[in-house]
Design a protein around this motif. Structure first.
Motif, PDB file in Angstrom:
ATOM      1  N   THR A   1     -57.255  18.194  24.585  1.00 17.58           N
ATOM      2  CA  THR A   1     -57.101  18.993  23.369  1.00 17.58           C
ATOM      3  C   THR A   1     -58.470  19.428  22.849  1.00 17.58           C
ATOM      4  O   THR A   1     -59.415  18.633  22.819  1.00 17.58           O
ATOM      5  CB  THR A   1     -56.385  18.179  22.270  1.00 17.58           C
ATOM      6  N   SER A   2     -58.585  20.678  22.444  1.00 20.95           N
ATOM      7  CA  SER A   2     -59.858  21.194  21.938  1.00 20.95           C
ATOM      8  C   SER A   2     -60.199  20.574  20.589  1.00 20.95           C
ATOM      9  O   SER A   2     -59.320  20.053  19.877  1.00 20.95           O
ATOM     10  CB  SER A   2     -59.791  22.715  21.797  1.00 20.95           C
ATOM     11  N   ALA A   3     -61.459  20.640  20.226  1.00 18.17           N
ATOM     12  CA  ALA A   3     -61.918  20.050  18.970  1.00 18.17           C
ATOM     13  C   ALA A   3     -61.241  20.709  17.770  1.00 18.17           C
ATOM     14  O   ALA A   3     -60.846  20.033  16.806  1.00 18.17           O
ATOM     15  CB  ALA A   3     -63.435  20.178  18.856  1.00 18.17           C
ATOM     16  N   SER A   4     -61.081  22.036  17.824  1.00 18.26           N
ATOM     17  CA  SER A   4     -60.449  22.731  16.700  1.00 18.26           C
ATOM     18  C   SER A   4     -58.986  22.333  16.561  1.00 18.26           C
ATOM     19  O   SER A   4     -58.472  22.185  15.445  1.00 18.26           O
ATOM     20  CB  SER A   4     -60.565  24.249  16.891  1.00 18.26           C
ATOM     21  N   ASP A   5     -58.291  22.145  17.699  1.00 22.38           N
ATOM     22  CA  ASP A   5     -56.898  21.710  17.646  1.00 22.38           C
ATOM     23  C   ASP A   5     -56.783  20.311  17.056  1.00 22.38           C
ATOM     24  O   ASP A   5     -55.871  20.022  16.272  1.00 22.38           O
ATOM     25  CB  ASP A   5     -56.289  21.721  19.049  1.00 22.38           C
ATOM     26  N   VAL A   6     -57.702  19.415  17.437  1.00 23.08           N
ATOM     27  CA  VAL A   6     -57.686  18.051  16.894  1.00 23.08           C
ATOM     28  C   VAL A   6     -57.876  18.083  15.380  1.00 23.08           C
ATOM     29  O   VAL A   6     -57.215  17.339  14.639  1.00 23.08           O
ATOM     30  CB  VAL A   6     -58.777  17.189  17.562  1.00 23.08           C
ATOM     31  N   ILE A   7     -58.743  18.947  14.907  1.00 23.72           N
ATOM     32  CA  ILE A   7     -58.982  19.057  13.466  1.00 23.72           C
ATOM     33  C   ILE A   7     -57.719  19.520  12.746  1.00 23.72           C
ATOM     34  O   ILE A   7     -57.297  18.928  11.745  1.00 23.72           O
ATOM     35  CB  ILE A   7     -60.149  20.024  13.184  1.00 23.72           C
ATOM     36  N   HIS A   8     -57.096  20.581  13.270  1.00 26.44           N
ATOM     37  CA  HIS A   8     -55.873  21.107  12.642  1.00 26.44           C
ATOM     38  C   HIS A   8     -54.750  20.082  12.674  1.00 26.44           C
ATOM     39  O   HIS A   8     -54.034  19.882  11.680  1.00 26.44           O
ATOM     40  CB  HIS A   8     -55.432  22.396  13.333  1.00 26.44           C
ATOM     41  N   LEU A   9     -54.583  19.409  13.815  1.00 28.51           N
ATOM     42  CA  LEU A   9     -53.517  18.419  13.941  1.00 28.51           C
ATOM     43  C   LEU A   9     -53.792  17.183  13.087  1.00 28.51           C
ATOM     44  O   LEU A   9     -52.861  16.563  12.562  1.00 28.51           O
ATOM     45  CB  LEU A   9     -53.350  18.018  15.410  1.00 28.51           C
ATOM     46  N   SER A  10     -55.054  16.821  12.920  1.00 28.57           N
ATOM     47  CA  SER A  10     -55.409  15.681  12.071  1.00 28.57           C
ATOM     48  C   SER A  10     -55.118  15.987  10.601  1.00 28.57           C
ATOM     49  O   SER A  10     -54.602  15.141   9.864  1.00 28.57           O
ATOM     50  CB  SER A  10     -56.885  15.324  12.252  1.00 28.57           C
ATOM     51  N   ILE A  11     -55.455  17.184  10.185  1.00 32.54           N
ATOM     52  CA  ILE A  11     -55.147  17.595   8.806  1.00 32.54           C
ATOM     53  C   ILE A  11     -53.636  17.537   8.580  1.00 32.54           C
ATOM     54  O   ILE A  11     -53.154  17.077   7.537  1.00 32.54           O
ATOM     55  CB  ILE A  11     -55.676  19.016   8.522  1.00 32.54           C
ATOM     56  N   LEU A  12     -52.892  17.975   9.590  1.00 29.21           N
ATOM     57  CA  LEU A  12     -51.433  17.996   9.488  1.00 29.21           C
ATOM     58  C   LEU A  12     -50.846  16.588   9.480  1.00 29.21           C
ATOM     59  O   LEU A  12     -50.055  16.235   8.595  1.00 29.21           O
ATOM     60  CB  LEU A  12     -50.865  18.789  10.660  1.00 29.21           C
ATOM     61  N   GLY A  13     -51.227  15.772  10.470  1.00 35.86           N
ATOM     62  CA  GLY A  13     -50.603  14.470  10.647  1.00 35.86           C
ATOM     63  C   GLY A  13     -51.090  13.372   9.733  1.00 35.86           C
ATOM     64  O   GLY A  13     -50.357  12.415   9.454  1.00 35.86           O
ATOM     65  N   ILE A  14     -52.332  13.488   9.236  1.00 29.98           N
ATOM     66  CA  ILE A  14     -52.892  12.437   8.382  1.00 29.98           C
ATOM     67  C   ILE A  14     -52.812  12.792   6.905  1.00 29.98           C
ATOM     68  O   ILE A  14     -52.665  11.905   6.049  1.00 29.98           O
ATOM     69  CB  ILE A  14     -54.363  12.157   8.776  1.00 29.98           C
ATOM     70  N   LEU A  15     -52.871  14.077   6.597  1.00 31.28           N
ATOM     71  CA  LEU A  15     -52.923  14.492   5.197  1.00 31.28           C
ATOM     72  C   LEU A  15     -51.670  15.239   4.738  1.00 31.28           C
ATOM     73  O   LEU A  15     -50.951  14.775   3.852  1.00 31.28           O
ATOM     74  CB  LEU A  15     -54.158  15.368   4.965  1.00 31.28           C
ATOM     75  N   VAL A  16     -51.390  16.386   5.346  1.00 30.66           N
ATOM     76  CA  VAL A  16     -50.361  17.289   4.817  1.00 30.66           C
ATOM     77  C   VAL A  16     -48.973  16.663   4.820  1.00 30.66           C
ATOM     78  O   VAL A  16     -48.331  16.528   3.765  1.00 30.66           O
ATOM     79  CB  VAL A  16     -50.359  18.616   5.610  1.00 30.66           C
ATOM     80  N   VAL A  17     -48.464  16.272   5.999  1.00 36.29           N
ATOM     81  CA  VAL A  17     -47.086  15.769   6.069  1.00 36.29           C
ATOM     82  C   VAL A  17     -46.922  14.417   5.361  1.00 36.29           C
ATOM     83  O   VAL A  17     -45.987  14.258   4.570  1.00 36.29           O
ATOM     84  CB  VAL A  17     -46.621  15.689   7.537  1.00 36.29           C
ATOM     85  N   PRO A  18     -47.807  13.425   5.579  1.00 31.79           N
ATOM     86  CA  PRO A  18     -47.624  12.156   4.860  1.00 31.79           C
ATOM     87  C   PRO A  18     -47.711  12.308   3.341  1.00 31.79           C
ATOM     88  O   PRO A  18     -46.886  11.736   2.612  1.00 31.79           O
ATOM     89  CB  PRO A  18     -48.780  11.286   5.395  1.00 31.79           C
ATOM     90  N   LEU A  19     -48.694  13.062   2.853  1.00 34.17           N
ATOM     91  CA  LEU A  19     -48.843  13.204   1.408  1.00 34.17           C
ATOM     92  C   LEU A  19     -47.666  13.974   0.809  1.00 34.17           C
ATOM     93  O   LEU A  19     -47.153  13.618  -0.264  1.00 34.17           O
ATOM     94  CB  LEU A  19     -50.160  13.918   1.084  1.00 34.17           C
ATOM     95  N   ALA A  20     -47.204  15.023   1.498  1.00 38.88           N
ATOM     96  CA  ALA A  20     -46.047  15.777   1.019  1.00 38.88           C
ATOM     97  C   ALA A  20     -44.810  14.886   0.981  1.00 38.88           C
ATOM     98  O   ALA A  20     -44.005  14.951   0.038  1.00 38.88           O
ATOM     99  CB  ALA A  20     -45.808  16.996   1.904  1.00 38.88           C
ATOM    100  N   THR A  21     -44.646  14.042   1.999  1.00 40.65           N
ATOM    101  CA  THR A  21     -43.513  13.116   2.037  1.00 40.65           C
ATOM    102  C   THR A  21     -43.543  12.170   0.847  1.00 40.65           C
ATOM    103  O   THR A  21     -42.516  11.927   0.193  1.00 40.65           O
ATOM    104  CB  THR A  21     -43.535  12.311   3.350  1.00 40.65           C
ATOM    105  N   LEU A  22     -44.717  11.625   0.547  1.00 40.06           N
ATOM    106  CA  LEU A  22     -44.855  10.704  -0.584  1.00 40.06           C
ATOM    107  C   LEU A  22     -44.593  11.408  -1.912  1.00 40.06           C
ATOM    108  O   LEU A  22     -43.935  10.855  -2.807  1.00 40.06           O
ATOM    109  CB  LEU A  22     -46.259  10.082  -0.581  1.00 40.06           C
ATOM    110  N   LEU A  23     -45.099  12.626  -2.065  1.00 36.36           N
ATOM    111  CA  LEU A  23     -44.909  13.362  -3.316  1.00 36.36           C
ATOM    112  C   LEU A  23     -43.440  13.694  -3.547  1.00 36.36           C
ATOM    113  O   LEU A  23     -42.922  13.533  -4.668  1.00 36.36           O
ATOM    114  CB  LEU A  23     -45.741  14.648  -3.293  1.00 36.36           C
ATOM    115  N   LEU A  24     -42.749  14.141  -2.503  1.00 33.82           N
ATOM    116  CA  LEU A  24     -41.337  14.476  -2.649  1.00 33.82           C
ATOM    117  C   LEU A  24     -40.491  13.232  -2.903  1.00 33.82           C
ATOM    118  O   LEU A  24     -39.519  13.280  -3.673  1.00 33.82           O
ATOM    119  CB  LEU A  24     -40.846  15.212  -1.398  1.00 33.82           C
ATOM    120  N   ALA A  25     -40.852  12.120  -2.268  1.00 39.63           N
ATOM    121  CA  ALA A  25     -40.142  10.868  -2.547  1.00 39.63           C
ATOM    122  C   ALA A  25     -40.368  10.430  -3.987  1.00 39.63           C
ATOM    123  O   ALA A  25     -39.457   9.944  -4.661  1.00 39.63           O
ATOM    124  CB  ALA A  25     -40.615   9.770  -1.577  1.00 39.63           C
TER     125      ALA A  25
END
Length: 292
Positions: free
Chosen positions: A200-224
């Motif tokens: 995986t390219s460095a840019s893809d890792v950055i985008h996927l890390s933002i998604l998997g570590i920040l966006v989806v978990p935090l959104a899940t917690l906020l909606l809960a």
């Protein structure tokens, strides 16, 4: 009755969660890796993050134990929904994916009627028929394009998400983060034989890390958190922001414009869902309405 200040807090965190999760489609669009690698990275990062949060919030490893078949079904349905969602995004437009996927609450109602023998009000059947009409408009147009496979994957996503909601109702409320975390890890395990995470390219890792570590978990917690102060239909109504904002971010960033059939069918579907959610919320007093 819930204090007005608590209602406003519920509105604030729910809106924040819906806006945050709307960036998921843009982040996935920016990733150039293949579908299996995307699912692997997304699943590992999301699963690890949510399980760590679950343990940290309860100060106990017992929260990591699954109890009963319902929680196992939640994990399987969530993993299947991830596969369908990512597949849809790669083979059709963001607008089609989100609009068709917004049928998930009605897929859940249908599955509840079939498997749980729950009686559905007449309004739900009427709304479902209108929803089918909106989906028909989108799919009929797709027959003339190469996006039919992606639209079918989006429909699969709606039904997998519906099955997830039905199974979640039979699981423990406190296991919410655990089952989603395991669902993420299961999706990664299934994708692993065909994935190439080390390539995986460095840019893809950055985008996927933002998604998997920040966006989806935090959104899940906020909606809960929002369901602690608002009735579930209210939160569902607010979550419709994702369907509206997701295509907007992709259009602004990448210039991807929905076609006319998606506009027409999507407007019909969204208007139906918003009206149904609003009427449902109006019939219930604001309060905690969690899934148990």
């Amino acid at each position: 009755m819930v204090p007005r200040s608590a209602v406003w807090r519920g509105l604030a965190v729910s809106i924040a969660g819906a806006v945050l999760i709307s960036f998921e489609t843009l982040l996935l669009r920016l990733v150039t890796a293949d579908i299996w690698t995307i699912i692997w990275w997304r699943g590992v990062l999301l699963g690890a993050t949510l399980l760590l949060v679950a343990v940290a919030s309860t100060h106990s490893l017992r929260i990591l134990r699954l109890r009963g078949g319902a929680e196992g079904l939640v994990v399987i349905a969530f993993a299947a929904a991830v596969f369908c969602f990512v597949s849809a995004l790669l083979h059709t437009t963001v607008a089609n994916t989100l609009v068709i996927g917004s049928a998930a609450p009605f897929a859940a109602a249908l599955l509840s009627w079939i498997f749980l023998r729950e009686r559905l009000p007449a309004a739900t059947w009427i709304v479902s028929l209108v929803l089918v009409a909106g989906l028909f408009i989108i799919f009929y147009d797709s027959l003339r394009t190469d996006s039919l496979a992606g639209d079918l994957a989006a429909l699969g996503y709606a039904f997998c998400l519906g099955a997830y909601f039905v199974a979640l109702r039979r699981s423990r409320g406190e296991a919410f983060l655990t089952v989603i975390g395991y669902g993420g890890l299961l999706s990664a395990a299934l994708a692993w034989p065909l994935a190439s995470p080390l390539a995986t390219s460095a840019s893809d890792v950055i985008h996927l890390s933002i998604l998997g570590i920040l966006v989806v978990p935090l959104a899940t917690l906020l909606l809960a958190r929002g369901t602690e102060h608002l009735a579930a239909p209210d939160v569902t109504l607010i979550m419709m922001l994702d369907t509206l904002l997701g295509p907007l971010w992709v259009w602004l960033a990448l210039g991807e414009t929905p076609d006319r059939a998606t506009f027409i069918g999507g407007a019909l579907i969204l208007a139906t869902i918003v009206a149904h959610a609003y009427m449902t919320a109006a019939r219930k007093p604001a309060g905690r309405d969690t899934i148990n």
